[in-house]
Motif scaffolding. Sequence first.
Motif, mmCIF file in Angstrom:
data_model
loop_
_atom_site.group_PDB
_atom_site.id
_atom_site.type_symbol
_atom_site.label_atom_id
_atom_site.label_comp_id
_atom_site.label_asym_id
_atom_site.label_seq_id
_atom_site.Cartn_x
_atom_site.Cartn_y
_atom_site.Cartn_z
ATOM 1 N N LEU A 1 0.858 -1.186 0.000
ATOM 2 C CA LEU A 1 0.000 0.000 0.000
ATOM 3 C C LEU A 1 0.891 1.231 0.000
ATOM 4 C CD1 LEU A 1 -2.967 -0.809 2.396
ATOM 5 C CD2 LEU A 1 -2.994 -0.606 -0.077
ATOM 6 N N TYR A 2 0.540 2.177 -0.846
ATOM 7 C CA TYR A 2 1.344 3.367 -1.080
ATOM 8 C C TYR A 2 0.447 4.599 -1.075
ATOM 9 C CZ TYR A 2 4.271 -0.338 -2.921
ATOM 10 O OH TYR A 2 4.984 -1.500 -3.045
ATOM 11 N N VAL A 3 1.043 5.748 -0.782
ATOM 12 C CA VAL A 3 0.383 7.022 -1.028
ATOM 13 C C VAL A 3 1.116 7.655 -2.195
ATOM 14 C CG1 VAL A 3 -0.166 9.325 -0.166
ATOM 15 C CG2 VAL A 3 -0.338 7.356 1.369
ATOM 16 N N GLU B 1 13.071 1.522 8.931
ATOM 17 C CA GLU B 1 13.295 0.079 8.814
ATOM 18 C C GLU B 1 12.049 -0.718 9.161
ATOM 19 O OE1 GLU B 1 15.964 -1.254 7.425
ATOM 20 O OE2 GLU B 1 16.736 0.784 7.159
ATOM 21 N N GLU B 2 10.913 -0.051 9.291
ATOM 22 C CA GLU B 2 9.640 -0.722 9.564
ATOM 23 C C GLU B 2 9.260 -1.625 8.395
ATOM 24 O OE1 GLU B 2 7.837 -0.505 12.386
ATOM 25 O OE2 GLU B 2 9.254 0.900 13.287
ATOM 26 N N ASN B 3 8.472 -2.649 8.666
ATOM 27 C CA ASN B 3 7.991 -3.537 7.610
ATOM 28 C C ASN B 3 6.962 -2.832 6.734
ATOM 29 O OD1 ASN B 3 9.479 -5.833 8.312
ATOM 30 N ND2 ASN B 3 7.986 -6.389 9.870
ATOM 31 N N PRO B 4 7.059 -2.999 5.411
ATOM 32 C CA PRO B 4 6.060 -2.408 4.522
ATOM 33 C C PRO B 4 4.672 -2.974 4.813
ATOM 34 C CG PRO B 4 7.935 -3.225 3.266
ATOM 35 C CD PRO B 4 8.099 -3.712 4.679
ATOM 36 N N LEU B 5 3.668 -2.152 4.591
ATOM 37 C CA LEU B 5 2.276 -2.550 4.765
ATOM 38 C C LEU B 5 1.819 -3.249 3.494
ATOM 39 C CD1 LEU B 5 -0.419 -2.520 6.300
ATOM 40 C CD2 LEU B 5 -0.797 -0.219 5.391
ATOM 41 N N THR B 6 1.464 -4.513 3.607
ATOM 42 C CA THR B 6 0.934 -5.234 2.455
ATOM 43 C C THR B 6 -0.585 -5.124 2.453
ATOM 44 O OG1 THR B 6 0.710 -7.336 3.621
ATOM 45 C CG2 THR B 6 2.837 -6.898 2.528
ATOM 46 N N TYR B 7 -1.161 -5.360 1.297
ATOM 47 C CA TYR B 7 -2.605 -5.330 1.163
ATOM 48 C C TYR B 7 -3.238 -6.443 2.003
ATOM 49 C CZ TYR B 7 -7.067 -4.621 -1.235
ATOM 50 O OH TYR B 7 -8.371 -4.365 -1.526
ATOM 51 N N THR B 8 -2.580 -7.585 2.067
ATOM 52 C CA THR B 8 -3.083 -8.689 2.893
ATOM 53 C C THR B 8 -3.135 -8.286 4.363
ATOM 54 O OG1 THR B 8 -2.274 -10.335 1.338
ATOM 55 C CG2 THR B 8 -2.684 -11.092 3.586
ATOM 56 N N TYR B 9 -2.075 -7.650 4.863
ATOM 57 C CA TYR B 9 -2.038 -7.179 6.253
ATOM 58 C C TYR B 9 -3.167 -6.169 6.486
ATOM 59 C CZ TYR B 9 0.051 -5.499 10.647
ATOM 60 O OH TYR B 9 0.285 -5.162 11.958
ATOM 61 N N GLY C 1 -3.151 13.454 -2.727
ATOM 62 C CA GLY C 1 -2.542 12.131 -2.746
ATOM 63 C C GLY C 1 -3.635 11.097 -2.569
ATOM 64 N N CYS C 2 -3.352 9.890 -2.969
ATOM 65 C CA CYS C 2 -4.326 8.816 -2.803
ATOM 66 C C CYS C 2 -3.614 7.508 -2.490
ATOM 67 C CB CYS C 2 -5.222 8.676 -4.030
ATOM 68 S SG CYS C 2 -4.380 8.196 -5.536
ATOM 69 N N ILE C 3 -4.334 6.632 -1.819
ATOM 70 C CA ILE C 3 -3.825 5.298 -1.518
ATOM 71 C C ILE C 3 -3.936 4.443 -2.776
ATOM 72 C CG2 ILE C 3 -4.275 3.150 -0.233
ATOM 73 C CD1 ILE C 3 -3.271 5.132 1.696
ATOM 74 N N ALA D 1 5.977 4.270 0.365
ATOM 75 C CA ALA D 1 5.528 2.942 0.759
ATOM 76 C C ALA D 1 5.091 3.042 2.211
ATOM 77 C CB ALA D 1 6.656 1.927 0.604
ATOM 78 N N LEU D 2 3.831 2.760 2.469
ATOM 79 C CA LEU D 2 3.355 2.778 3.853
ATOM 80 C C LEU D 2 3.934 1.586 4.602
ATOM 81 C CD1 LEU D 2 -0.381 3.801 3.379
ATOM 82 C CD2 LEU D 2 1.517 5.213 4.215
ATOM 83 N N ASP D 3 4.091 1.762 5.908
ATOM 84 C CA ASP D 3 4.563 0.646 6.721
ATOM 85 C C ASP D 3 3.459 0.235 7.698
ATOM 86 O OD1 ASP D 3 4.856 2.174 9.203
ATOM 87 O OD2 ASP D 3 6.719 2.982 8.379
ATOM 88 N N GLN D 4 3.736 -0.793 8.482
ATOM 89 C CA GLN D 4 2.702 -1.370 9.339
ATOM 90 C C GLN D 4 2.277 -0.464 10.488
ATOM 91 O OE1 GLN D 4 3.938 -5.344 10.398
ATOM 92 N NE2 GLN D 4 3.732 -6.065 8.294
#
Length: 169
Positions: free
Chosen positions: A13-15, A141-149, A26-28, A66-69
């Motif tokens: 997921l990104y902005v 260094e946070e984990n990227p936010l996935t669409y599944t998450y 901006g948009c997701i 890139a959004l993170d968790q």
Amino acid sequence: MDEQAFYKVTYGLYVVSAEADGGRSGCIVNTLQQVTAEPIRLAVTISKENYTCELIEQAGRFAAVALDQRADLPLIGRFGFRQGRDFDKFSGLPIERDENGMPYSTAAACARYSCRVTETVDLETHLMFVGEAEEAEILSEENPLTYTYYRTVIRGKTPKNAPSYQRKV
């Protein structure tokens, strides 16, 4: 066809954001991807109804994070479910600008990218912008936010303008 199978396609997921003619928004998206390595190009697909799409067309550029968790529903809702023509999505958030003036927020972001649009593909309801990467930077260094998450842990919804939206049957 079992449309649920498309939830198994992996996404982040990104902005994605842009600014032109005094407007910024901006948009997701979950459709940002690297499409070539030399030169590095990213492609993003955005609904023609989104103000951000209009701004990218005008500016010929876009920024993305890139959004993170750490991203929460209020942040995701701000960029994913609010209309940028009526609301300043960046208000109250930490904002930076790339070398070409494109705004991006560092809130819950682990990386950023800045691209110059080199090609636009009309996909009827959406435009795909292919951009040559001019800047990239790791922000945390946070984990990227996935669409599944987002769907299973945060229990987020998908807006109607998203390419991955599935109408309820």
